[in-house]
Design an enzyme around this catalytic site. Structure first.
Site, PDB file in Angstrom:
ATOM      1  N   GLY A 199     -54.012  14.800  62.302  1.00  0.00           N
ATOM      2  CA  GLY A 199     -53.052  13.540  62.173  1.00  0.00           C
ATOM      3  C   GLY A 199     -52.592  13.316  60.791  1.00  0.00           C
ATOM      4  O   GLY A 199     -52.700  13.971  59.872  1.00  0.00           O
ATOM      5  N   GLY A 200     -51.674  12.335  60.805  1.00  0.00           N
ATOM      6  CA  GLY A 200     -51.086  12.007  59.423  1.00  0.00           C
ATOM      7  C   GLY A 200     -52.052  11.699  58.204  1.00  0.00           C
ATOM      8  O   GLY A 200     -51.946  11.758  57.117  1.00  0.00           O
ATOM      9  N   GLY A 239     -55.717  12.871  58.509  1.00  0.00           N
ATOM     10  CA  GLY A 239     -56.825  13.456  58.642  1.00  0.00           C
ATOM     11  C   GLY A 239     -57.095  14.444  59.752  1.00  0.00           C
ATOM     12  O   GLY A 239     -56.459  14.364  60.765  1.00  0.00           O
ATOM     13  N   VAL A 294     -59.266  15.734  63.164  1.00  0.00           N
ATOM     14  CA  VAL A 294     -60.162  15.148  64.120  1.00  0.00           C
ATOM     15  C   VAL A 294     -60.907  16.100  64.915  1.00  0.00           C
ATOM     16  O   VAL A 294     -60.413  17.245  65.260  1.00  0.00           O
ATOM     17  CB  VAL A 294     -59.315  14.379  65.148  1.00  0.00           C
ATOM     18  N   LYS A 333     -62.804  11.276  62.970  1.00  0.00           N
ATOM     19  CA  LYS A 333     -61.709  11.481  62.015  1.00  0.00           C
ATOM     20  C   LYS A 333     -62.345  11.714  60.563  1.00  0.00           C
ATOM     21  O   LYS A 333     -63.128  10.753  60.101  1.00  0.00           O
ATOM     22  CB  LYS A 333     -60.760  10.302  62.083  1.00  0.00           C
ATOM     23  N   ASP A 367     -46.775   1.602  64.783  1.00  0.00           N
ATOM     24  CA  ASP A 367     -46.482   3.043  65.160  1.00  0.00           C
ATOM     25  C   ASP A 367     -47.152   3.285  66.722  1.00  0.00           C
ATOM     26  O   ASP A 367     -47.630   4.030  66.851  1.00  0.00           O
ATOM     27  CB  ASP A 367     -47.416   3.890  64.188  1.00  0.00           C
TER      28      ASP A 367
END
Length: 977
Positions: free
Chosen positions: A679-680, A682, A684, A698, A804
């Site tokens: 993800g943006g 970190g 997972v 995460k 978001d």
């Protein structure tokens, strides 16, 4: 008088005096007790106002207390704006027999107000405004001597006791607005209050027409009736209110013309009748020479703007956008005063821009977009250092853009798109430290992009498409760390695409099509965590497609018509990217049928080289096996080192639920074999516990997040981590992903969530996994996700704006029940915020609400818009951005363009949904349309969305849409605007 008589008289008077003193002492004791009861009731307040309220102190010396002239009775209690909490004990307070003023405004008082309030019958001043009471206001008819009544913005509901006002004929101020009262026609009791000079009834559910009797309230200087359900015309009798200073009628359903006689209100300084259905011309306005603010936007006014407005000496705010006005702006407009603001966008105005609106150097916003203005941009605005928004797009302006425009020090938006403007972006853009958005598409701008653009460090959106800009993109563009959208398509750019773009960690949208870029596609683009749209078509790019692009979740990918060669990465060889690689004859693929098959003989190597390769094939195989084994050992060693490093760190665990695992159980899971996503903020991992429970972890490296970090305990700590922990740690809702604990060290941060085995809604809608996602399941996901957002907006102690919302952030459990996830951008609305909004550009291309392009201020309604896009995905099966929608068009535009008749509406429904369910899908589509209204104020709250999803009837929706052509635009525009 004899001595005996004198002595008797003395004793009698002395006894009377003692009795009088005793009586006064008893009264003072009662009043002291009442005030101490009040202190006790509000004792939890964070205030020092009660420090002086002590039994050993005189009541008249208590802070906020005023006694009468004799000093024996409490006359006034003024505890306004003291940060008070608790409930008011009116049964005790109203025992103060001489009490005339009671003021508790601007606190945080709660609870219901009891009938005991009616016992304060001597009050002349009552202020309960700006609190958080609940329930109705009780009968207050006994207070017939009231002069001032403030109960605005206090949370009261039910029916206001209008009949209580009948005998309050001395009332001077009546302020009841901003409360969720039951809807009622205009209360005729108000028309009897002939002494009123201040009448505030905004946003309190008043309906019907304004009665002609309003003209009898001739003492009024302020009349506010905005944000209600008022219908009909503005009565001509309003012209009798010649003392009016302010008239606020905005956000109603008023029709007709401005009444003849409005010109009589020559003392009027503020007039707002915007967002109604008013029509006709503005001729009555030309006599109101004292106006400082004129707001008539979003109506149907026609004709010209009166030239007299150019002579108004006090006018500082003018907002007339979204009407049908013609003619020119008065050339002297704003030249007399400290002019501040103009918005005349979306009309049919012609002529030139008045040059002197910033003559006194006070102007902050110039908004004239979507008209027919001609001529050049006046050079005088280059020196308008106070401008924050400069928007002149969609006109017919020509000439060179004054260089100073690019360097305005306080500008946040520069919008000159769709004109015939020339010149280039100049080097003084380095002074534009607050500039966030540049919209300059569809002009004739030329020259090169200056290196200094990298010094405008607040930039998050750049659109220079469809110009004649040439040269290379400065390598320093990577310094624009907040950049989220970069459109440079249809220009004359050359050179390579800068590798430094990898430093723009917020980039979600890149379009560089139709240029002459050469070289290879930077592999670094694959490391952009939020990239959602990538268009590099029609260039001269060569080499192979970087395999790193496979790690992105792209809604749009277009690499067509370049000189690319080699294999198409397997993960990109899917139907979703059909056509994305056309016009590259050197490409091959094992999956895409219209490309040649990749094979060892597909290259142009000679027969000699093929022989050499054959001879050494066995040796090469041995070498490759050896290298592969070496890489395996090295990677294993690195993983072991990483695992040891994690184990060696000193960890701090903070739990938010009862835990059935230990710290080591989580740390053991942080390895390559368990990686399930990136993800943006970190990576997972999936952690499988010995008891069969699966968790998602995460992992955020505190040194890897660049510009998003801040100092914390001597190390860089992720802001996304802070936001996610702060948001999720206190949330308990079945439709919000559960955060079990956080585990932190100097080097890393771990968030441990519940594991959702069915992935994201995006996966299920837009990849091969969508098989089996029937309409009933989709509908359940819609309702559940809506309830999760409703909780965030309305159920938390302080509202949470997700910022978001998208289908990839809606995760699904084993039963396809949804969870709202990924709160790295979330914002908790502060209790001291004046507007409940936040000034941050965040989100994902295709889901971002249109106000992002107009203002930085976003609130819960921006989440509602994004959720409306998700609903459209559920109904149509389409992504938010598809090539079939048209260039730079999204799913909202596409859906609204199909609302012509029943057949075109039904054609929007995903073809995989059976016919029997299509009526039900239209119900959800209607809600999606309302959620994606252009104006935030017209979008429902998430609480309303949940109710509509549960209760709306599909047949009503079809009537609304089908009757668009028969009943006219007015009804449908209210839904689709």
């Amino acid at each position: 008088m004899s001595p005996e008589t004198a002595s008797t008289t003395y004793r009698r008077n002395h006894l009377f005096l003692l009795l009088l003193i005793g009586f006064i002492s008893v009264v003072s004791s009662d009043e002291l007790e009442s005030l101490l009861n009040l202190k006790t009731a509000l004792g939890e307040s964070n205030t020092k106002v009660f420090d002086s309220w002590r039994p050993d102190n005189s009541v008249c010396n208590f802070t906020g207390i005023t006694c009468d002239d004799s000093g024996s009775s409490v006359k006034e209690i003024d505890l306004s704006n003291q940060n008070l909490t608790g409930s008011i004990p009116f049964d005790s307070i109203c025992q103060l027999q001489s009490l005339e003023k009671l003021s508790f405004g601007f606190n945080r008082l709660h609870g219901s107000v009891t009938e005991d309030l009616n016992k304060c019958s001597r009050l002349t001043y009552l202020d309960l405004g700006n609190n958080i009471f609940s329930g109705p206001i009780p009968d207050i008819s006994s207070m017939n001597g009231l002069l001032y009544l403030y109960v605005n913005s206090s949370g009261f509901s039910g029916t206001f006791p209008w009949s209580s006002l009948e005998n309050m004929t001395s009332l001077i101020v009546l302020s009841v607005g901003d409360n969720p009262f039951d809807q009622t026609p205009f209360p005729m009791q108000v028309l009897k209050l002939l002494n009123l000079n201040w009448l505030y009834m905004a946003n309190c559910s008043i309906g019907g027409e304004i009665p002609a009797g309003i003209g009898d309230l001739t003492e009024l200087i302020d009349f506010e009736l905005s944000t209600n359900y008022i219908t009909g015309e503005i009565p001509k009798e309003i012209s009798k209110l010649v003392k009016l200073w302010q008239l606020e009628l905005f956000a109603n359903n008023l029709t007709g013309k401005l009444p003849v006689g409005l010109r009589n209100l020559t003392k009027l300084q503020r007039f707002d009748a915007s967002t109604n259905y008013l029509e006709g011309d503005l001729s009555e306005i030309r006599f109101l020479t004292q106006l400082t603010s004129l707001q008539l936007f979003e109506n149907k006014f026609t004709g010209e703007i009166p030239p007299e407005l150019g002579e108004f000496k006090h006018l500082v705010n003018l907002s007339l956008y979204r009407n049908q006005l013609t003619g020119t702006l008065p050339p002297q407009l704003g030249s007399w005063s400290d002019f501040n603001f103009i918005d005349v966008s979306e009309n049919f105005l012609t002529g030139q821009i008045p040059p002197d609106m910033c003559k006194n150097g006070k102007m902050t916003e110039l908004l004239i977009l979507q008209n027919n203005f001609t001529g050049e941009i006046p050079a005088s605005y280059s020196d308008c250092k106070t401008l924050t928004r400069f928007r002149v797009s969609n006109n017919m302006l020509s000439g060179v853009v004054p260089s100073g425009i690019w360097g305005l020090p306080k500008a946040e938006i520069i919008d000159i798109a769709t004109n015939d403007l020339e010149g280039g972006i100049t080097s003084n853009i380095e002074n534009a430290k607050t500039l966030a958005q540049i919209f300059a598409a569809h002009n004739r701008l030329s020259g090169e992009l200056p290196q200094e653009i990298s010094m405008a460090t607040s930039l998050n959106m750049i659109d220079l498409s469809h110009n004649q800009i040439s040269g290379k993109i400065p390598a320093t563009i990577g310094e624009l760390s907040q950049l989220s959208s970069l459109h440079l398509d249809n220009n004359k750019f050359t050179g390579e695409i800068p590798k430094s773009l990898r430093s723009c960690g917020s980039l979600s949208d890149i379009n560089m099509a139709y240029n002459s870029f050469s070289g290879q596609i930077p592999a670094a683009l694959g490391s952009l965590p939020t990239l959602n749209s990538l268009n590099l078509s029609y260039n001269q790019l060569s080499g192979q497609i970087p395999s790193t692009l496979s790690s992105l979740r792209l809604s749009i990918l277009d690499l067509s018509d370049n000189k690319l060669a080699g294999p198409i990465p397997e993960s990109l060889s899917v139907d979703a990217y059909n056509g994305s690689f056309a016009g590259n004859p050197g490409l091959c693929s094992q999956k895409v049928s219209y490309f040649r098959q990749c094979s060892p003989s597909s290259s142009d190597t000679s027969g000699v080289i093929r022989t050499v390769i054959t001879c050494f094939s066995v040796g090469s195989a041995v070498i490759l096996i050896f290298l592969a084994y070496s890489c395996y050992l090295k990677k294993k060693s690195q993983n072991d080192d990483e695992a040891r490093s994690l184990k060696e760190d000193s960890w701090n665990i903070k739990s938010f639920h009862v835990l059935s695992f230990m710290e080591d159980d989580i740390l053991d899971a942080i390895n390559e074999q368990n990686l399930i996503g990136k993800g943006g903020s970190g990576q997972v991992y999936r952690a499988s516990l010995k008891n069969g429970v699966e968790l998602a972890v995460k992992h955020i490296r505190n040194s890897d997040s660049g510009h998003r970090k801040r100092k914390h305990s001597g190390k860089q700590k992720s802001l996304e981590f802070d936001a996610e922990v702060e948001t999720l740690s206190s949330i308990r809702h079945v439709n919000v992903v559960k955060l079990y604990c956080s585990i932190t060290s100097e080097e890393s941060s771990l968030l441990v969530y519940e594991y959702l085995p069915n992935g994201s809604l995006w996966d299920r809608l837009h990849t091969s996994k969508k098989l089996g996602l029937d309409w009933e399941t989709r509908y359940g996901i819609a309702v559940g996700a809506a309830k999760g957002l409703e909780y965030l907006h309305h159920g938390c102690e302080r509202p949470v704006i997700h910022r978001d919302v998208k289908s990839s952030n809606i995760l699904l459990d084993e039963y396809f029940k949804p969870r709202i996830a990924d709160f790295g951008l979330a914002k908790i609305v502060q209790t001291d915020s004046t507007d409940g909004s936040t000034h941050v550009i965040a989100g994902t291309h295709g889901y971002i609400a249109p106000e992002y392009g107009y203002t930085y201020k976003v609130n819960e309604k921006s989440d509602v818009y994004s959720f409306g896009v998700v609903l459209m995905e559920l109904v149509t099966g389409k992504k938010p951005m598809e090539a079939e929608f048209g260039e730079n068009k999204d799913i909202v535009f596409w859906v609204c363009s199909k609302l012509k008749n029943k057949e075109t509406v039904l054609s929007l429904v995903d073809s995989s949904i059976p016919e029997v369910y299509k009526e039900d899908t239209i119900k959800v589509l209607k809600i999606a349309i309302m959620c994606t209204s252009r104006l935030p104020a017209l979008r429902p709250t998430m609480r309303t969305v949940v109710k509509m999803l549960e209760d709306a009837e599909p047949c009503k929706l079809l009537n609304i849409i089908i009757t668009k052509d028969d009943d006219g635009k007015k009804k449908t525009d209210k839904i689709l605007s």
